[in-house]
Design a protein around this motif. Structure first.
Motif, PDB file in Angstrom:
ATOM      1  N   LEU A  53       0.871  -1.191   0.000  1.00 16.42           N
ATOM      2  CA  LEU A  53       0.000   0.000   0.000  1.00 16.42           C
ATOM      3  C   LEU A  53       0.895   1.223   0.000  1.00 16.42           C
ATOM      4  N   LEU A  54       0.829   1.993  -1.094  1.00 18.96           N
ATOM      5  CA  LEU A  54       1.618   3.232  -1.185  1.00 18.96           C
ATOM      6  C   LEU A  54       0.877   4.307  -0.414  1.00 18.96           C
ATOM      7  N   LEU A  55       1.587   4.962   0.482  1.00 25.05           N
ATOM      8  CA  LEU A  55       0.933   5.935   1.358  1.00 25.05           C
ATOM      9  C   LEU A  55       1.528   7.317   1.155  1.00 25.05           C
ATOM     10  N   GLY A  56       0.635   8.296   1.037  1.00 24.71           N
ATOM     11  CA  GLY A  56       1.059   9.697   1.052  1.00 24.71           C
ATOM     12  C   GLY A  56       0.631  10.270   2.391  1.00 24.71           C
ATOM     13  N   GLY A  57      -0.272  11.263   2.341  1.00 31.32           N
ATOM     14  CA  GLY A  57      -0.780  11.874   3.575  1.00 31.32           C
ATOM     15  C   GLY A  57      -1.967  11.135   4.163  1.00 31.32           C
ATOM     16  N   GLY A  58      -2.439  10.083   3.502  1.00 33.16           N
ATOM     17  CA  GLY A  58      -3.562   9.298   4.036  1.00 33.16           C
ATOM     18  C   GLY A  58      -4.877  10.065   4.047  1.00 33.16           C
ATOM     19  N   SER A  59      -5.043  11.047   3.123  1.00 30.13           N
ATOM     20  CA  SER A  59      -6.270  11.853   3.138  1.00 30.13           C
ATOM     21  C   SER A  59      -7.306  11.391   2.120  1.00 30.13           C
ATOM     22  N   ASN A  60      -6.992  10.311   1.418  1.00 28.58           N
ATOM     23  CA  ASN A  60      -7.987   9.775   0.479  1.00 28.58           C
ATOM     24  C   ASN A  60      -8.079   8.261   0.632  1.00 28.58           C
ATOM     25  N   LEU A  61      -8.048   7.842   1.879  1.00 27.37           N
ATOM     26  CA  LEU A  61      -8.064   6.416   2.201  1.00 27.37           C
ATOM     27  C   LEU A  61      -9.114   6.138   3.272  1.00 27.37           C
ATOM     28  N   ILE A 120      -5.689  21.637  -0.446  1.00 29.32           N
ATOM     29  CA  ILE A 120      -6.021  20.212  -0.603  1.00 29.32           C
ATOM     30  C   ILE A 120      -4.945  19.435   0.167  1.00 29.32           C
ATOM     31  N   PRO A 121      -5.374  18.592   1.115  1.00 32.81           N
ATOM     32  CA  PRO A 121      -4.367  17.878   1.906  1.00 32.81           C
ATOM     33  C   PRO A 121      -3.613  16.843   1.061  1.00 32.81           C
ATOM     34  N   GLY A 122      -2.512  16.371   1.613  1.00 31.74           N
ATOM     35  CA  GLY A 122      -1.828  15.243   0.987  1.00 31.74           C
ATOM     36  C   GLY A 122      -0.561  15.628   0.268  1.00 31.74           C
ATOM     37  N   THR A 123      -0.044  14.665  -0.472  1.00 29.78           N
ATOM     38  CA  THR A 123       1.263  14.796  -1.120  1.00 29.78           C
ATOM     39  C   THR A 123       1.125  15.062  -2.623  1.00 29.78           C
ATOM     40  N   VAL A 124       2.223  15.511  -3.183  1.00 31.04           N
ATOM     41  CA  VAL A 124       2.290  15.739  -4.636  1.00 31.04           C
ATOM     42  C   VAL A 124       2.132  14.409  -5.387  1.00 31.04           C
ATOM     43  N   ILE A 129      -3.207  10.705  -8.896  1.00 31.06           N
ATOM     44  CA  ILE A 129      -3.978   9.448  -8.790  1.00 31.06           C
ATOM     45  C   ILE A 129      -5.437   9.708  -9.108  1.00 31.06           C
ATOM     46  N   GLN A 130      -6.032  10.735  -8.455  1.00 31.13           N
ATOM     47  CA  GLN A 130      -7.424  11.028  -8.819  1.00 31.13           C
ATOM     48  C   GLN A 130      -7.543  12.359  -9.567  1.00 31.13           C
ATOM     49  N   ASN A 131      -6.407  12.850 -10.099  1.00 29.39           N
ATOM     50  CA  ASN A 131      -6.452  14.115 -10.843  1.00 29.39           C
ATOM     51  C   ASN A 131      -7.170  15.148  -9.983  1.00 29.39           C
ATOM     52  N   ILE A 132      -6.555  15.502  -8.858  1.00 32.56           N
ATOM     53  CA  ILE A 132      -7.223  16.361  -7.874  1.00 32.56           C
ATOM     54  C   ILE A 132      -7.808  17.603  -8.544  1.00 32.56           C
ATOM     55  N   GLY A 133      -8.940  18.025  -8.010  1.00 33.56           N
ATOM     56  CA  GLY A 133      -9.611  19.173  -8.597  1.00 33.56           C
ATOM     57  C   GLY A 133     -10.369  19.962  -7.565  1.00 33.56           C
ATOM     58  N   ALA A 134     -10.532  21.256  -7.822  1.00 32.21           N
ATOM     59  CA  ALA A 134     -11.354  22.113  -6.964  1.00 32.21           C
ATOM     60  C   ALA A 134     -11.553  23.448  -7.652  1.00 32.21           C
ATOM     61  N   VAL A 181       4.326   3.679  -9.235  1.00 29.47           N
ATOM     62  CA  VAL A 181       4.635   4.518  -8.077  1.00 29.47           C
ATOM     63  C   VAL A 181       5.036   5.882  -8.630  1.00 29.47           C
ATOM     64  N   VAL A 182       4.311   6.918  -8.229  1.00 27.82           N
ATOM     65  CA  VAL A 182       4.663   8.260  -8.706  1.00 27.82           C
ATOM     66  C   VAL A 182       5.921   8.723  -7.980  1.00 27.82           C
ATOM     67  N   LEU A 183       6.921   9.175  -8.761  1.00 25.90           N
ATOM     68  CA  LEU A 183       8.199   9.632  -8.196  1.00 25.90           C
ATOM     69  C   LEU A 183       8.277  11.155  -8.184  1.00 25.90           C
ATOM     70  N   VAL A 226     -12.438  30.367   2.023  1.00 25.14           N
ATOM     71  CA  VAL A 226     -13.726  29.760   1.665  1.00 25.14           C
ATOM     72  C   VAL A 226     -13.772  28.311   2.156  1.00 25.14           C
ATOM     73  N   ARG A 227     -12.691  27.591   1.908  1.00 25.78           N
ATOM     74  CA  ARG A 227     -12.651  26.178   2.309  1.00 25.78           C
ATOM     75  C   ARG A 227     -12.711  26.055   3.823  1.00 25.78           C
ATOM     76  N   SER A 228     -11.981  26.926   4.525  1.00 23.33           N
ATOM     77  CA  SER A 228     -11.925  26.805   5.982  1.00 23.33           C
ATOM     78  C   SER A 228     -13.290  27.067   6.619  1.00 23.33           C
TER      79      SER A 228
HETATM   80  P1  FAD Z   1      -3.217   9.052   0.202  1.00 27.46           P
HETATM   81  O1  FAD Z   1      -4.557   9.144   0.855  1.00 27.46           O
HETATM   82  O2  FAD Z   1      -2.076   8.688   1.046  1.00 27.46           O
HETATM   83  O3  FAD Z   1      -3.334   8.028  -1.009  1.00 27.46           O
HETATM   84  C1  FAD Z   1      -4.400   8.136  -1.935  1.00 27.46           C
HETATM   85  C2  FAD Z   1      -4.187   7.095  -3.041  1.00 27.46           C
HETATM   86  O4  FAD Z   1      -3.017   7.425  -3.777  1.00 27.46           O
HETATM   87  C3  FAD Z   1      -3.951   5.679  -2.507  1.00 27.46           C
HETATM   88  O5  FAD Z   1      -4.520   4.767  -3.414  1.00 27.46           O
HETATM   89  C4  FAD Z   1      -2.438   5.556  -2.494  1.00 27.46           C
HETATM   90  O6  FAD Z   1      -2.003   4.215  -2.582  1.00 27.46           O
HETATM   91  C5  FAD Z   1      -2.068   6.346  -3.735  1.00 27.46           C
HETATM   92  N1  FAD Z   1      -0.735   6.958  -3.677  1.00 27.46           N
HETATM   93  C6  FAD Z   1      -0.263   7.816  -2.730  1.00 27.46           C
HETATM   94  N2  FAD Z   1       0.988   8.205  -3.055  1.00 27.46           N
HETATM   95  C7  FAD Z   1       1.312   7.584  -4.210  1.00 27.46           C
HETATM   96  C8  FAD Z   1       2.465   7.580  -5.049  1.00 27.46           C
HETATM   97  N3  FAD Z   1       3.555   8.315  -4.783  1.00 27.46           N
HETATM   98  N4  FAD Z   1       2.435   6.808  -6.175  1.00 27.46           N
HETATM   99  C9  FAD Z   1       1.350   6.060  -6.491  1.00 27.46           C
HETATM  100  N5  FAD Z   1       0.233   6.027  -5.725  1.00 27.46           N
HETATM  101  C10 FAD Z   1       0.222   6.786  -4.611  1.00 27.46           C
HETATM  102  N6  FAD Z   1      -9.321  15.908  -3.357  1.00 27.46           N
HETATM  103  C11 FAD Z   1      -9.574  16.662  -4.453  1.00 27.46           C
HETATM  104  O7  FAD Z   1      -9.414  16.187  -5.584  1.00 27.46           O
HETATM  105  N7  FAD Z   1     -10.011  17.955  -4.346  1.00 27.46           N
HETATM  106  C12 FAD Z   1     -10.213  18.539  -3.159  1.00 27.46           C
HETATM  107  O8  FAD Z   1     -10.593  19.703  -3.101  1.00 27.46           O
HETATM  108  C13 FAD Z   1      -9.978  17.774  -1.976  1.00 27.46           C
HETATM  109  N8  FAD Z   1     -10.203  18.302  -0.766  1.00 27.46           N
HETATM  110  C14 FAD Z   1     -10.017  17.549   0.360  1.00 27.46           C
HETATM  111  C15 FAD Z   1     -10.290  18.110   1.598  1.00 27.46           C
HETATM  112  C16 FAD Z   1     -10.121  17.374   2.758  1.00 27.46           C
HETATM  113  C17 FAD Z   1     -10.423  18.005   4.089  1.00 27.46           C
HETATM  114  C18 FAD Z   1      -9.637  16.041   2.676  1.00 27.46           C
HETATM  115  C19 FAD Z   1      -9.401  15.244   3.921  1.00 27.46           C
HETATM  116  C20 FAD Z   1      -9.370  15.460   1.446  1.00 27.46           C
HETATM  117  C21 FAD Z   1      -9.565  16.210   0.265  1.00 27.46           C
HETATM  118  N9  FAD Z   1      -9.307  15.672  -1.009  1.00 27.46           N
HETATM  119  C22 FAD Z   1      -9.524  16.432  -2.133  1.00 27.46           C
HETATM  120  C23 FAD Z   1      -8.836  14.278  -1.153  1.00 27.46           C
HETATM  121  C24 FAD Z   1      -7.298  14.126  -0.987  1.00 27.46           C
HETATM  122  O9  FAD Z   1      -6.754  15.181  -0.237  1.00 27.46           O
HETATM  123  C25 FAD Z   1      -6.583  14.052  -2.325  1.00 27.46           C
HETATM  124  O10 FAD Z   1      -7.060  12.977  -3.087  1.00 27.46           O
HETATM  125  C26 FAD Z   1      -5.067  13.921  -2.164  1.00 27.46           C
HETATM  126  O11 FAD Z   1      -4.437  13.972  -3.420  1.00 27.46           O
HETATM  127  C27 FAD Z   1      -4.654  12.638  -1.449  1.00 27.46           C
HETATM  128  O12 FAD Z   1      -3.278  12.763  -1.127  1.00 27.46           O
HETATM  129  P2  FAD Z   1      -2.587  11.842  -0.035  1.00 27.46           P
HETATM  130  O13 FAD Z   1      -1.118  12.069  -0.127  1.00 27.46           O
HETATM  131  O14 FAD Z   1      -3.199  12.054   1.289  1.00 27.46           O
HETATM  132  O15 FAD Z   1      -2.938  10.386  -0.600  1.00 27.46           O
END
Ligand code: FAD
Ligand code: NAP
Length: 351
Positions: A53-61, A120-124, A129-134, A181-183, A226-228
């Motif tokens: 399980l690849l872990l970043g900030g754990g904000s989408n798990l 947006i929480p989490g790592t680069v 992975i989910q093409n973050i958007g807002a 694995v994203v580098l 706005v988000r806060s």
């Molecule tokens: P994790 O939760 O650690 O991992 C998410 C997924 O990515 C897992 O499947 C993991 O295995 C995989 N992964 C992690 N790192 C890598 C890597 N290096 N290579 C390959 N796979 C990897 N998302 C949005 O799109 N828009 C928003 O506005 C938004 N707002 C948020 C607000 C809050 C309060 C919270 C809690 C979440 C929000 N999110 C949002 C969701 C989340 O923050 C994003 O999806 C973020 O990109 C997840 O990053 P992370 O590092 O925490 O990923």
């Protein structure tokens, strides 16, 4: 590969490593700060046939149980500029860097492109992975390419934005979850690109202000405010952001829904309509609902929250009741956005 032997830690709690703060343990846990450490860890797991399980900030798990394999925190760092030319430049960022700090670094350097994606929480590394958007902007609008370790080919590769097959909260990485694995990522930013202020919350924020005088940093600060105001801070009320994706339906399905529910909130495109999942959930009476330890946020029904001392199973139970209600009332299938582990729990709750 030579070097020191790989020695992961055993039975490590993941509770502080996921923003829902759900209790779960990793059978094995390690960090990878560079490609050599990453390969060593992956080789070790492969030799023992352990899942990774690849872990970043754990904000989408959603960690709904213990993970029986290796949890690998991807910590590759570094940021640098290249290709600076006539007001545009490429920002190269390591996967382990914090996303929000990267946004703030870019806007403070005078570049536009990432400001709507502030806070947006989490790592680069997780951003593609989910093409973050807002607020009308997606990562794919700025992304040039993604460097990955391809576990199937056993090689480092560079995937262009097109090859990443980005969609709405979707990508190649979601469709082949264990493969890449994203580098690092490369982003093209510009000092002169137009600011995107079309979302109602941003329009209202800047109402009456001289738009021409705004900087990318002003917009990032507006997004933060706005988000806060609206979204719960996981440090105080654990959550994983939007629990469900906004469903995209055909225009025919939307028109039939609109006839039955004239107030339905949707954003209509050329070939499809995006329904506001938060509105559907709210209309089913779930906003502000609380079970013992888990609930639905009282300002945004799309966000499920953990009030403490709960288990992932309780949260998934609540989510499945919400999904079933929306399906029964609107004949619309809600899809969970965060990734659920372990797989057995995903199957148990039919996600
Ligand atoms: P994790 O939760 O650690 O991992 C998410 C997924 O990515 C897992 O499947 C993991 O295995 C995989 N992964 C992690 N790192 C890598 C890597 N290096 N290579 C390959 N796979 C990897 N998302 C949005 O799109 N828009 C928003 O506005 C938004 N707002 C948020 C607000 C809050 C309060 C919270 C809690 C979440 C929000 N999110 C949002 C969701 C989340 O923050 C994003 O999806 C973020 O990109 C997840 O990053 P992370 O590092 O925490 O990923
Ligand atoms: P909001 O502004 O109340 O809007 C509700 C929903 O309507 C959003 O999901 C948004 O879709 C959609 N929407 C609003 N205006 C739109 C427009 N002009 N065109 C197309 N769609 C529009 O949403 P919010 O809860 O306060 O969140 C603000 C932004 O942050 C949204 O973009 C949202 O996606 C993002 N966000 C995402 C997460 C996550 O975990 N994924 C968590 C918190 C916030 P979109 O979602 O497609 O933008």
């Amino acid at each position: 590969m030579t070097g020191k032997p790989f020695e992961p830690a055993a039975n490590v709690s993941l509770q502080s490593r996921n923003t829902l703060r759900l209790p779960a343990e990793a059978a094995w846990y390690a960090r990878a700060g560079d490609v050599t450490e990453l390969r060593r860890a992956l080789d070790w797991a492969d030799r023992q046939d352990l899942p990774v399980l690849l872990l970043g900030g754990g904000s989408n798990l959603v960690l709904a149980g213990d993970f029986p394999g290796l949890v690998l925190r991807v910590s590759l760092g570094g940021r640098c500029w290249s290709g600076v030319d006539n007001g545009s430049a490429i920002l190269e960022v390591g996967a382990g860097e914090n996303w929000h700090e990267t946004v703030m670094y870019s806007v403070r350097s005078g570049y536009r492109g990432l400001e709507n994606l502030a806070l947006i929480p989490g790592t680069v590394g997780a951003a593609p992975i989910q093409n973050i958007g807002a607020y009308g902007v997606e990562l794919s609008h700025a992304l040039v390419d993604v460097s990955v370790w391809d576990r199937e080919q056993g090689a480092e590769r560079v995937l262009t934005c097109e090859e990443c097959a980005f969609g709405y909260r979707d990508s190649l990485f979601k469709r082949q979850p264990e493969r890449y694995v994203v580098l690092k990522v490369r982003l093209r930013l510009s000092k002169r690109a137009p600011l995107r202020l079309g979302y109602r919350d941003l329009e209202e924020f800047f109402d009456g202000q001289a738009i021409d005088a705004l900087t990318a940093e002003d917009v990032a600060q507006a997004v933060i405010q706005v988000r806060s105001r609206k979204l719960p801070d996981p440090d105080f009320l654990p959550n994983a952001g939007s629990f469900f994706k906004n469903p995209v339906v055909s225009l025919a399905q939307f028109e039939s829904l609109q006839q039955r529910f004239p107030d339905i909130v949707a954003y209509v495109g050329q070939d499809s309509a995006k329904l506001a999942a938060g509105w559907l959930i709210d209309q089913c009476g779930w906003k502000g609902h609380r079970d013992a330890h888990v609930g639905v946020h009282n300002r945004q029904a799309l966000v499920l929250v953990h009030h403490g001392d709960g288990q992932g199973g309780e949260l998934l139970g609540l989510a499945s009741r919400i999904r079933d209600d929306v399906q029964a009332r609107y004949s619309v299938a809600l899809e969970v956005e965060p990734r659920i582990f372990p797989v057995s729990m995903r199957e148990e709750f039919r996600f």
